[in-house]
Design a protein around this motif. Structure first.
Motif, PDB file in Angstrom:
ATOM      1  N   UNK A 115       0.812  -1.211   0.000  1.00  0.00           N
ATOM      2  CA  UNK A 115       0.000   0.000   0.000  1.00  0.00           C
ATOM      3  C   UNK A 115       0.853   1.271   0.000  1.00  0.00           C
ATOM      4  N   UNK A 116       2.147   1.117   0.213  1.00  0.00           N
ATOM      5  CA  UNK A 116       3.053   2.269   0.232  1.00  0.00           C
ATOM      6  C   UNK A 116       3.725   2.384  -1.132  1.00  0.00           C
ATOM      7  N   UNK A 117       3.561   3.504  -1.839  1.00  0.00           N
ATOM      8  CA  UNK A 117       4.181   3.649  -3.160  1.00  0.00           C
ATOM      9  C   UNK A 117       5.704   3.559  -3.085  1.00  0.00           C
ATOM     10  N   UNK A 118       6.290   3.087  -4.179  1.00  0.00           N
ATOM     11  CA  UNK A 118       7.741   2.884  -4.239  1.00  0.00           C
ATOM     12  C   UNK A 118       8.347   3.921  -5.181  1.00  0.00           C
ATOM     13  N   UNK A 119       9.068   4.856  -4.610  1.00  0.00           N
ATOM     14  CA  UNK A 119       9.779   5.868  -5.395  1.00  0.00           C
ATOM     15  C   UNK A 119      11.072   5.230  -5.892  1.00  0.00           C
ATOM     16  N   UNK A 120      11.276   5.235  -7.206  1.00  0.00           N
ATOM     17  CA  UNK A 120      12.428   4.552  -7.795  1.00  0.00           C
ATOM     18  C   UNK A 120      13.436   5.576  -8.288  1.00  0.00           C
ATOM     19  N   UNK A 121      14.609   5.557  -7.682  1.00  0.00           N
ATOM     20  CA  UNK A 121      15.684   6.441  -8.095  1.00  0.00           C
ATOM     21  C   UNK A 121      16.579   5.752  -9.106  1.00  0.00           C
ATOM     22  N   UNK A 122      16.751   6.383 -10.269  1.00  0.00           N
ATOM     23  CA  UNK A 122      17.630   5.854 -11.302  1.00  0.00           C
ATOM     24  C   UNK A 122      17.935   6.981 -12.278  1.00  0.00           C
ATOM     25  N   UNK A 123      18.944   6.784 -13.101  1.00  0.00           N
ATOM     26  CA  UNK A 123      19.274   7.765 -14.136  1.00  0.00           C
ATOM     27  C   UNK A 123      18.540   7.338 -15.409  1.00  0.00           C
ATOM     28  N   UNK A 124      17.321   7.809 -15.543  1.00  0.00           N
ATOM     29  CA  UNK A 124      16.424   7.271 -16.559  1.00  0.00           C
ATOM     30  C   UNK A 124      16.915   7.507 -17.979  1.00  0.00           C
ATOM     31  N   UNK A 125      17.685   8.559 -18.187  1.00  0.00           N
ATOM     32  CA  UNK A 125      18.188   8.816 -19.537  1.00  0.00           C
ATOM     33  C   UNK A 125      19.262   7.817 -19.946  1.00  0.00           C
ATOM     34  N   UNK A 126      19.758   7.022 -18.981  1.00  0.00           N
ATOM     35  CA  UNK A 126      20.830   6.071 -19.258  1.00  0.00           C
ATOM     36  C   UNK A 126      20.351   4.617 -19.307  1.00  0.00           C
ATOM     37  N   UNK A 127      19.057   4.387 -19.121  1.00  0.00           N
ATOM     38  CA  UNK A 127      18.577   3.012 -18.989  1.00  0.00           C
ATOM     39  C   UNK A 127      18.218   2.412 -20.347  1.00  0.00           C
ATOM     40  N   UNK A 128      18.107   1.086 -20.364  1.00  0.00           N
ATOM     41  CA  UNK A 128      17.606   0.367 -21.533  1.00  0.00           C
ATOM     42  C   UNK A 128      16.100   0.169 -21.341  1.00  0.00           C
ATOM     43  N   UNK A 129      15.282   0.745 -22.214  1.00  0.00           N
ATOM     44  CA  UNK A 129      13.823   0.718 -22.024  1.00  0.00           C
ATOM     45  C   UNK A 129      13.255  -0.678 -21.785  1.00  0.00           C
ATOM     46  N   UNK A 130      13.775  -1.681 -22.490  1.00  0.00           N
ATOM     47  CA  UNK A 130      13.226  -3.030 -22.336  1.00  0.00           C
ATOM     48  C   UNK A 130      13.428  -3.555 -20.920  1.00  0.00           C
ATOM     49  N   UNK A 131      14.634  -3.344 -20.366  1.00  0.00           N
ATOM     50  CA  UNK A 131      14.916  -3.830 -19.016  1.00  0.00           C
ATOM     51  C   UNK A 131      14.067  -3.101 -17.979  1.00  0.00           C
ATOM     52  N   UNK A 132      13.908  -1.790 -18.164  1.00  0.00           N
ATOM     53  CA  UNK A 132      13.092  -1.020 -17.226  1.00  0.00           C
ATOM     54  C   UNK A 132      11.641  -1.481 -17.269  1.00  0.00           C
ATOM     55  N   UNK A 133      11.118  -1.662 -18.475  1.00  0.00           N
ATOM     56  CA  UNK A 133       9.727  -2.094 -18.615  1.00  0.00           C
ATOM     57  C   UNK A 133       9.507  -3.441 -17.939  1.00  0.00           C
ATOM     58  N   UNK A 134      10.476  -4.343 -18.088  1.00  0.00           N
ATOM     59  CA  UNK A 134      10.350  -5.668 -17.477  1.00  0.00           C
ATOM     60  C   UNK A 134      10.373  -5.580 -15.954  1.00  0.00           C
ATOM     61  N   UNK A 135      11.264  -4.746 -15.420  1.00  0.00           N
ATOM     62  CA  UNK A 135      11.373  -4.612 -13.971  1.00  0.00           C
ATOM     63  C   UNK A 135      10.132  -3.948 -13.381  1.00  0.00           C
ATOM     64  N   UNK A 136       9.671  -2.857 -14.007  1.00  0.00           N
ATOM     65  CA  UNK A 136       8.513  -2.134 -13.483  1.00  0.00           C
ATOM     66  C   UNK A 136       7.231  -2.945 -13.617  1.00  0.00           C
ATOM     67  N   UNK A 137       7.096  -3.685 -14.702  1.00  0.00           N
ATOM     68  CA  UNK A 137       5.889  -4.502 -14.872  1.00  0.00           C
ATOM     69  C   UNK A 137       5.851  -5.619 -13.833  1.00  0.00           C
ATOM     70  N   UNK A 138       7.023  -6.146 -13.486  1.00  0.00           N
ATOM     71  CA  UNK A 138       7.082  -7.162 -12.438  1.00  0.00           C
ATOM     72  C   UNK A 138       6.632  -6.609 -11.100  1.00  0.00           C
ATOM     73  N   UNK A 139       7.035  -5.371 -10.799  1.00  0.00           N
ATOM     74  CA  UNK A 139       6.602  -4.730  -9.550  1.00  0.00           C
ATOM     75  C   UNK A 139       5.097  -4.523  -9.543  1.00  0.00           C
TER      76      UNK A 139
END
Length: 387
Positions: free
Chosen positions: A289-313
């Protein structure tokens, strides 16, 4: 899949922290509240100012007629490395009994390789006090009789009659600060390159109380604090996840693992559980019930990996929120905002190999706050930091 997620270390009890640290924290807080600063050297004696700022105005006036022995140092690229540079540089100055000329801080520093550590005085640098509250640090270090000058104040001192430039890069960890700098002890000014991680474990452990005071005194500047408070108001109650998933981090993990061939130490936990981090969060009892603030350097990420990680969450019932706390700030000031948000979150989960995560874990443990890491293994920074 790799090793199972490592459970978080238990926050230290007040007894473990010791009465000495509690007394130091109380004294530092009292000094900050009363804005009292005192020193006991001959040059600065008979000084009883009404405020910290007045104290330093008088210090500079007296120093203009007296040669003061000073020390300056540069910082390394990357937010956490800059913070470590400050800690190690201040330890060296304390042991040498020198006045510190605080460094210029990098606004856009990034360590893209093991060689790309060193920062230079470029247009992308800014005064220390743009990052941190100078008076808070002075007050926190007053019990140790430390004297800190800004870059501008240091430049206003009389020209040094003698100076030395000391290179630490490539040297072994310093076992004795006094012995290492003995050749230059009579020089009026010593300047050195980035000192981060160049002190031996014994030196760091011996200065554990001082280092804790430094870390507690590194409070954000008033300007940066405004961004932090605005973000906290938007988020409400939140947990913080430091997700190292960027391209440069993947390259770092390859270099990190390659070191095993040199010393035989197993380093296989750099990227573990990054994609399925929700499993670690579930195993550690994170409240969905507590939102998860995710710190990362978004301009440096690979979109596919991020999408997979966030969708899993999301599939596991968590509500991920991408960090956008300080889009208008330079990279390193935005990192300071995220660092402070990590300190003020209900829970923090990071990557133990990351120096940013390791510092958050260390400092949250100092304050008795929950902190853990999702990638298994140990925390390498513990080897050169006060546990």
């Amino acid at each position: 899949m790799g090793a199972a997620p490592t459970p978080p270390r238990q926050p230290p009890s007040p007894k473990r922290l010791g009465l000495g640290l509690a007394a130091l924290a109380l004294l530092s807080a009292s000094l900050l509240a009363l804005q009292v600063f005192s020193v006991d050297d001959d040059v600065f004696s008979e000084l009883l100012p009404p405020s910290v700022e007045d104290a330093w105005e008088e210090v500079l006036q007296r120093a203009s007629h007296t040669q003061v022995r000073t020390l300056s140092f540069s910082v390394c690229n990357g937010f956490a490395n800059q913070r470590l540079s400050l800690v190690f540089g201040l330890v060296i100055a304390k042991q040498l009994g020198r006045v510190v000329v605080l460094p210029q801080m990098l606004l856009n520093g990034m360590q893209t390789s093991d060689e790309n550590r060193e920062a230079s005085d470029t247009p992308s640098s800014t005064p220390f006090e743009e990052f941190y509250d100078l008076q808070a640090l002075r007050a926190a270090l007053a019990p140790f009789h430390m004297r800190l000058l800004t870059h501008v104040q240091g430049a206003a001192l009389p020209p040094s009659r003698s100076s030395a430039n000391v290179t630490l890069a490539g040297s072994k960890p310093i076992e004795s600060v006094v012995d290492h700098f003995a050749l230059h002890q009579n020089r009026d000014h010593i300047s050195m390159d980035c000192p981060a991680l160049y002190l031996a474990t014994g030196v760091v452990q011996a200065e554990s109380k001082f280092i804790r005071a430094v870390l507690m005194g590194l409070r954000p500047s008033h300007t940066v604090e405004g961004y932090i408070r605005a973000a906290v108001e938007r988020l409400g109650t939140f947990n913080f996840l430091h997700l190292r998933i960027e391209r440069d981090w993947q390259a770092h993990c390859k270099r990190w693992a390659a070191l095993s061939a040199m010393d035989g130490v197993v380093r296989d936990n750099c990227f573990n559980h990054t994609i399925d981090v929700h499993r670690a969060m579930t195993a550690m009892g994170f409240d969905r019930h507590v939102p998860v603030y995710i710190g990362s350097q978004w301009e440096q990420v690979r979109p596919r990996l991020v999408a997979e990680s966030l969708s899993g969450m999301a599939a596991a019932g968590f509500t991920p929120i991408r960090s956008r706390s300080a889009d208008s700030l330079p990279r390193e000031l935005a990192a300071l905002v995220d660092f402070e948000l990590a300190m003020r979150a209900e829970r923090f989960l990071g990557n133990s190999v990351s120096s940013f995560s390791a510092l958050v874990i260390l400092e949250r443990h100092y304050r008795g706050l929950w902190a853990g890491y999702y990638n298994g293994g140990d925390i390498p920074l513990e080897q050169v930091s006060p546990a």
